[in-house]
Structures are given as C-alpha cells and as structure tokens.
Design a protein around this motif. Structure first.
Motif, PDB file in Angstrom:
ATOM      1  N   THR A  39      39.577  44.384  32.939  1.00 44.50           N
ATOM      2  CA  THR A  39      38.359  43.779  32.330  1.00 44.50           C
ATOM      3  C   THR A  39      37.512  44.990  31.926  1.00 44.50           C
ATOM      4  O   THR A  39      36.906  44.918  30.683  1.00 44.50           O
ATOM      5  CB  THR A  39      37.654  43.097  33.516  1.00 44.50           C
ATOM      6  N   GLY A 132      34.266  43.990  37.491  1.00 46.94           N
ATOM      7  CA  GLY A 132      34.951  42.750  37.258  1.00 46.94           C
ATOM      8  C   GLY A 132      35.068  41.685  38.511  1.00 46.94           C
ATOM      9  O   GLY A 132      34.123  42.015  39.137  1.00 46.94           O
ATOM     10  N   ILE A 133      35.850  40.765  38.458  1.00 47.98           N
ATOM     11  CA  ILE A 133      36.000  40.199  39.616  1.00 47.98           C
ATOM     12  C   ILE A 133      37.269  39.481  39.847  1.00 47.98           C
ATOM     13  O   ILE A 133      38.148  39.288  38.914  1.00 47.98           O
ATOM     14  CB  ILE A 133      34.776  38.755  39.364  1.00 47.98           C
ATOM     15  N   SER A 135      40.400  36.841  41.081  1.00 43.57           N
ATOM     16  CA  SER A 135      40.410  35.583  40.949  1.00 43.57           C
ATOM     17  C   SER A 135      40.238  34.924  42.317  1.00 43.57           C
ATOM     18  O   SER A 135      39.813  33.797  42.317  1.00 43.57           O
ATOM     19  CB  SER A 135      41.926  35.325  40.496  1.00 43.57           C
ATOM     20  N   ALA A 197      33.889  38.678  32.935  1.00 48.56           N
ATOM     21  CA  ALA A 197      35.139  37.947  33.384  1.00 48.56           C
ATOM     22  C   ALA A 197      35.853  37.158  32.245  1.00 48.56           C
ATOM     23  O   ALA A 197      35.143  36.691  31.198  1.00 48.56           O
ATOM     24  CB  ALA A 197      34.843  36.877  34.481  1.00 48.56           C
ATOM     25  N   LYS A 202      40.126  33.376  36.240  1.00 48.32           N
ATOM     26  CA  LYS A 202      38.671  33.897  36.840  1.00 48.32           C
ATOM     27  C   LYS A 202      37.915  32.563  37.031  1.00 48.32           C
ATOM     28  O   LYS A 202      36.700  32.744  37.429  1.00 48.32           O
ATOM     29  CB  LYS A 202      38.122  34.894  36.237  1.00 48.32           C
ATOM     30  N   ILE A 206      34.346  32.123  39.096  1.00 43.09           N
ATOM     31  CA  ILE A 206      33.129  32.326  38.389  1.00 43.09           C
ATOM     32  C   ILE A 206      32.219  31.197  38.654  1.00 43.09           C
ATOM     33  O   ILE A 206      30.866  31.454  38.906  1.00 43.09           O
ATOM     34  CB  ILE A 206      33.161  32.371  36.792  1.00 43.09           C
ATOM     35  N   LEU A 233      30.579  36.269  30.153  1.00 41.00           N
ATOM     36  CA  LEU A 233      31.655  35.263  30.158  1.00 41.00           C
ATOM     37  C   LEU A 233      32.382  34.897  29.015  1.00 41.00           C
ATOM     38  O   LEU A 233      31.897  34.534  27.963  1.00 41.00           O
ATOM     39  CB  LEU A 233      31.344  34.125  31.290  1.00 41.00           C
ATOM     40  N   SER A 237      36.731  31.734  31.323  1.00 35.50           N
ATOM     41  CA  SER A 237      36.345  32.012  32.694  1.00 35.50           C
ATOM     42  C   SER A 237      34.980  31.186  32.975  1.00 35.50           C
ATOM     43  O   SER A 237      34.494  30.925  34.139  1.00 35.50           O
ATOM     44  CB  SER A 237      36.087  33.414  32.642  1.00 35.50           C
TER      45      SER A 237
END
Ligand code: F6R
Length: 263
Positions: A39, A132-133, A135, A197, A202, A206, A233, A237
């Motif tokens: 990301t 980042g994030i 899943s 994201a 994701k 989110i 975003l 996402s």
C-alpha cells in the motif's frame, strides 16, 4: 475520521506525500511512523522523488516503523528493514541513526519494546503515522482481538495474515509466524494518522473500520477514537460503505472550504 475517496492509486499517494512534505517544510525534525507492504509504496516513491528534486530534506527526520518479523536476520530480503531501504531510506538523506524499528532479534525483547516506545517519546512523539490495513482489519500487526490500548509487543500472526502475505514467499520458504508490532495504543498516540486502502479485498475491513462498532474484532475501528485520522480509499475498498454518498458530499464541501483558504 475524514474519508477521502480517490479514483486512482496514484492520487492517494500524491495527497499523502504532499501532506507529509508540507509538514516537513514546517517542521524539519518531523517524526514519521511508517508502514510496509504494497500500500505505501507510492508514497515512498513520491517522497524519494521530492528529495531527488531538492525539495525535501530528511536530515533531521526520525522514522519509526510499525513492525518487523521476529528473528529474520538483518538484511534478509523479506524483512521490513530491507523493504524500507529499497523503497525509501536509500533514496533520501536520513541518517541511519534516525531510523528506528521495533526490536526483532535477540533477547530481553519486552524491555527493548518498552525502550522503543520511550525512544518515540524522547524525539517528541510521532507527528504522522502512515498505515495500511489487513484484509482482517489489522493495523500494524495488531491482529483481531488485540487490546485497543496495546503497546509495542510480540504478536502471533493469524492464519488470514499468513495466507495474505504468503505471496511474498516462494513455495517451501520459511514464513515467520511471529512479529513485533507497535500496539494500537502506540498508533493512537500519533498526532495525525493517514491510512490508505486499495482493492475489494480490503472492503470488508474498511466497512468495519469506518462504520462498525469500535471493537477489537476489527483493530482498524480503534481509529474512530483518534481525533485526526484521514482514510484515502479507492472505489473498490470503499465499495461496502453504506454512507458513501454522504462521504462524497462532505469531501466536496470540505475541499471548497480548503480552496477558499478557510481550513
Ligand atoms: C505492514 C503493516 C500491515 C500492512 C497491511 C496491508 O507494516 O503494518 O498492517 O499495512 O498488512 O498490507 P498491504 O499493503 O501489503 O496490503
């Protein structure tokens, strides 16, 4: 939580890099919290380009990376130090001693995790934390069910994270199951947080981060407790957000205020 809906990956990276460079201009001793993974790569490319154009001086900046795998030897090409060297540090003029990672080798790890947190405070706290994030909603390697006030510590990676990250490993190659990560409490101490994201993978994380209850089952949702978090975003996402129309309208009205110089 401010939601910025972007249309191209590059647009998000440009917006975040511009914000970091604006803050760096105001504060040469900026303290950055940094993420690895696919990301943030665009952000780092833009920071490196700005430095190469003579537009950004990192000589007084300190960086703190969110996480590192336990027991990967220094210089290992799957390690996050290696990743950061490749994508950012070798392209900018940051002194090596200003680059900080959570302790990930050797003994006395709990004490050294406390020292890592103390070092963040000694240099004045993190000004901007890049995230980042996962899943599964992880931020850093704070997997679901992590304490919302956790500090830097060792975490066991979930099966979901191991599967998601297996793309970086060749078949049969050892993939670490343990990592050292800043805690959710550590992340929430940052003055500003920016999270990007991208991709439908994701979208569930989110949705839970933005519109779900604050719950350790989605660590990202803890960001609802932070006063200055912006999420960038892409359409995929953002696809599961129920209030997307509202975020779009809010974004338009806010950018009008910005253009008028009132924000
Ligand atoms: C890595 C980190 C992780 C990643 C997340 C998303 O330092 O903190 O939380 O941000 O796993 O990874 P990518 O960007 O590869 O999808």
């Amino acid at each position: 939580m401010r939601i910025v809906l972007t249309h191209e990956l590059d647009q998000a990276a440009e917006l975040v890099a511009t914000e970091i460079l604006r803050q760096l201009d105001k504060k040469p001793k900026l303290v950055l919290g940094l993420a690895t993974g696919s990301t943030p790569v665009g952000i780092y490319r833009k920071l490196a380009e700005a430095h190469q154009r003579g537009k950004a001086d990192f000589s007084r900046v300190h960086t703190f990376n969110l996480d590192e795998y336990l027991d990967l030897p220094a210089g290992h090409e799957r390690g996050y130090r290696y990743f950061m060297d490749e994508h950012l540090f070798q392209h900018i003029n940051i002194p090596r001693e200003n680059i900080h990672f959570p302790p990930s080798e050797g003994s006395d790890l709990e004490r050294r995790c406390v020292e890592f947190e103390e070092r963040i405070l000694e240099v004045g706290g993190i000004d901007i934390q890049v995230l980042g994030i996962g899943s599964n909603g992880h931020i850093g390697f704070n997997e679901p069910m992590s304490s919302l006030c956790s500090r830097t510590r060792i975490k066991t990676l979930t099966d979901k994270t191991l599967t998601d990250n297996s793309r970086f490993y060749a078949e049969g190659e050892h993939q670490p199951e343990l990592a050292v990560t800043m805690g959710i409490g550590t992340i929430l101490d940052a003055r500003k947080i920016v999270l990007q994201a991208f991709g439908a993978k994701k979208s569930e994380a989110i949705r839970a981060t933005v519109e779900g209850p604050v719950s350790s089952s989605c660590p990202g949702s803890a960001l609802q407790l932070h006063p200055a978090t912006t999420l960038y975003l892409d359409p995929d996402s953002a696809s599961q957000l129920r209030e997307r129309k509202y975020y779009e309208r809010a974004q338009q009205l806010q950018s009008k205020l910005r253009q008028e110089g009132r924000l």
